[in-house]
Design a protein around this motif. Structure first.
Motif, mmCIF file in Angstrom:
data_model
loop_
_atom_site.group_PDB
_atom_site.id
_atom_site.type_symbol
_atom_site.label_atom_id
_atom_site.label_comp_id
_atom_site.label_asym_id
_atom_site.label_seq_id
_atom_site.Cartn_x
_atom_site.Cartn_y
_atom_site.Cartn_z
ATOM 1 N N THR A 16 0.836 -1.202 0.000
ATOM 2 C CA THR A 16 0.000 0.000 0.000
ATOM 3 C C THR A 16 0.871 1.252 0.000
ATOM 4 O O THR A 16 0.579 2.223 -0.704
ATOM 5 C CB THR A 16 -0.936 0.000 1.217
ATOM 6 N N ALA A 17 1.939 1.240 0.785
ATOM 7 C CA ALA A 17 2.851 2.383 0.830
ATOM 8 C C ALA A 17 3.543 2.594 -0.517
ATOM 9 O O ALA A 17 3.696 3.728 -0.973
ATOM 10 C CB ALA A 17 3.890 2.182 1.933
ATOM 11 N N ILE A 18 3.942 1.498 -1.157
ATOM 12 C CA ILE A 18 4.583 1.606 -2.477
ATOM 13 C C ILE A 18 3.596 2.164 -3.500
ATOM 14 O O ILE A 18 3.941 3.023 -4.306
ATOM 15 C CB ILE A 18 5.134 0.239 -2.928
ATOM 16 N N ALA A 19 2.340 1.707 -3.467
ATOM 17 C CA ALA A 19 1.320 2.201 -4.404
ATOM 18 C C ALA A 19 1.083 3.692 -4.200
ATOM 19 O O ALA A 19 0.982 4.453 -5.171
ATOM 20 C CB ALA A 19 0.020 1.418 -4.236
ATOM 21 N N ALA A 20 1.020 4.133 -2.953
ATOM 22 C CA ALA A 20 0.801 5.555 -2.670
ATOM 23 C C ALA A 20 1.989 6.389 -3.137
ATOM 24 O O ALA A 20 1.816 7.465 -3.729
ATOM 25 C CB ALA A 20 0.567 5.756 -1.177
ATOM 26 N N GLU A 21 3.200 5.901 -2.892
ATOM 27 C CA GLU A 21 4.408 6.610 -3.316
ATOM 28 C C GLU A 21 4.485 6.683 -4.841
ATOM 29 O O GLU A 21 4.818 7.727 -5.406
ATOM 30 C CB GLU A 21 5.647 5.914 -2.747
ATOM 31 N N ILE A 25 4.533 10.066 -7.150
ATOM 32 C CA ILE A 25 5.628 10.329 -8.092
ATOM 33 C C ILE A 25 5.085 10.552 -9.501
ATOM 34 O O ILE A 25 5.502 11.471 -10.207
ATOM 35 C CB ILE A 25 6.647 9.175 -8.063
ATOM 36 N N VAL A 26 4.136 9.725 -9.924
ATOM 37 C CA VAL A 26 3.553 9.853 -11.267
ATOM 38 C C VAL A 26 2.837 11.182 -11.410
ATOM 39 O O VAL A 26 2.996 11.890 -12.407
ATOM 40 C CB VAL A 26 2.615 8.671 -11.572
ATOM 41 N N ARG A 27 2.053 11.562 -10.412
ATOM 42 C CA ARG A 27 1.314 12.825 -10.512
ATOM 43 C C ARG A 27 2.248 14.042 -10.520
ATOM 44 O O ARG A 27 2.012 15.007 -11.256
ATOM 45 C CB ARG A 27 0.272 12.921 -9.413
ATOM 46 N N LEU A 28 3.309 13.998 -9.728
ATOM 47 C CA LEU A 28 4.284 15.096 -9.758
ATOM 48 C C LEU A 28 5.005 15.157 -11.101
ATOM 49 O O LEU A 28 5.255 16.244 -11.635
ATOM 50 C CB LEU A 28 5.299 14.932 -8.626
ATOM 51 N N ALA A 50 -8.929 3.524 -17.588
ATOM 52 C CA ALA A 50 -9.403 2.793 -16.407
ATOM 53 C C ALA A 50 -8.300 1.898 -15.842
ATOM 54 O O ALA A 50 -8.153 1.766 -14.620
ATOM 55 C CB ALA A 50 -10.632 1.965 -16.755
ATOM 56 N N THR A 51 -7.525 1.308 -16.719
ATOM 57 C CA THR A 51 -6.417 0.457 -16.285
ATOM 58 C C THR A 51 -5.367 1.284 -15.564
ATOM 59 O O THR A 51 -4.854 0.879 -14.517
ATOM 60 C CB THR A 51 -5.789 -0.264 -17.489
ATOM 61 N N LEU A 52 -5.042 2.450 -16.100
ATOM 62 C CA LEU A 52 -4.064 3.325 -15.458
ATOM 63 C C LEU A 52 -4.552 3.746 -14.078
ATOM 64 O O LEU A 52 -3.789 3.700 -13.103
ATOM 65 C CB LEU A 52 -3.790 4.553 -16.328
ATOM 66 N N SER A 53 -5.798 4.128 -13.964
ATOM 67 C CA SER A 53 -6.352 4.531 -12.670
ATOM 68 C C SER A 53 -6.293 3.392 -11.662
ATOM 69 O O SER A 53 -5.918 3.595 -10.505
ATOM 70 C CB SER A 53 -7.800 5.001 -12.826
ATOM 71 N N ALA A 54 -6.649 2.200 -12.106
ATOM 72 C CA ALA A 54 -6.616 1.036 -11.210
ATOM 73 C C ALA A 54 -5.196 0.723 -10.765
ATOM 74 O O ALA A 54 -4.954 0.413 -9.589
ATOM 75 C CB ALA A 54 -7.238 -0.173 -11.899
ATOM 76 N N LYS A 55 -4.242 0.830 -11.676
ATOM 77 C CA LYS A 55 -2.856 0.530 -11.323
ATOM 78 C C LYS A 55 -2.297 1.566 -10.356
ATOM 79 O O LYS A 55 -1.502 1.240 -9.479
ATOM 80 C CB LYS A 55 -1.985 0.440 -12.575
ATOM 81 N N ARG A 82 12.208 4.437 -5.950
ATOM 82 C CA ARG A 82 11.148 4.500 -4.934
ATOM 83 C C ARG A 82 9.856 3.879 -5.449
ATOM 84 O O ARG A 82 9.098 3.291 -4.687
ATOM 85 C CB ARG A 82 10.911 5.945 -4.498
ATOM 86 N N MET A 83 9.607 4.004 -6.758
ATOM 87 C CA MET A 83 8.417 3.382 -7.342
ATOM 88 C C MET A 83 8.479 1.854 -7.235
ATOM 89 O O MET A 83 7.455 1.191 -7.186
ATOM 90 C CB MET A 83 8.260 3.777 -8.817
ATOM 91 N N LEU A 84 9.696 1.326 -7.213
ATOM 92 C CA LEU A 84 9.881 -0.116 -7.107
ATOM 93 C C LEU A 84 9.965 -0.579 -5.658
ATOM 94 O O LEU A 84 10.100 -1.764 -5.401
ATOM 95 C CB LEU A 84 11.150 -0.539 -7.857
ATOM 96 N N GLY A 85 9.898 0.353 -4.728
ATOM 97 C CA GLY A 85 9.910 -0.010 -3.325
ATOM 98 C C GLY A 85 11.267 -0.026 -2.684
ATOM 99 O O GLY A 85 11.409 -0.442 -1.543
#
Length: 88
Positions: A16-21, A25-28, A50-55, A82-85
């Protein structure tokens, strides 16, 4: 100062932390590249909106999708790690 045992995150909390991070990062990176909407980014990397939003919510990325994101958004290596954890 007393010693405090650091609790390790459970696997679910870690994912969950990796998904949030990753989402942050993607939005920035979208702001830096002047990409206003997720639908525009989805078209640039060749997946459905929809796939991008879900991912972004779940963090269930495939390696090729992460590679496309990094190249399209020109994400620096530190943020890609960081995206890879790495480091979380």
């Amino acid at each position: 100062m007393p010693r405090v045992k650091m609790q390790k995150l459970s696997e679910e909390e870690r994912l969950t932390a990796i998904a949030a991070e990753t989402s942050k990062i993607v939005r920035l990176a979208m702001v830096r590249q002047d990409i206003p909407f997720l639908i525009d980014l989805a078209g640039m990397i060749g997946i459905a909106n929809a796939t991008l939003s879900a991912k972004l919510k779940t963090g269930s990325w495939m390696r090729k999708d992460i590679c496309k994101l990094v190249s399209v958004l020109r994400i620096p290596p530190e943020e890609a790690a960081r995206m890879l954890g790495v480091g979380l």
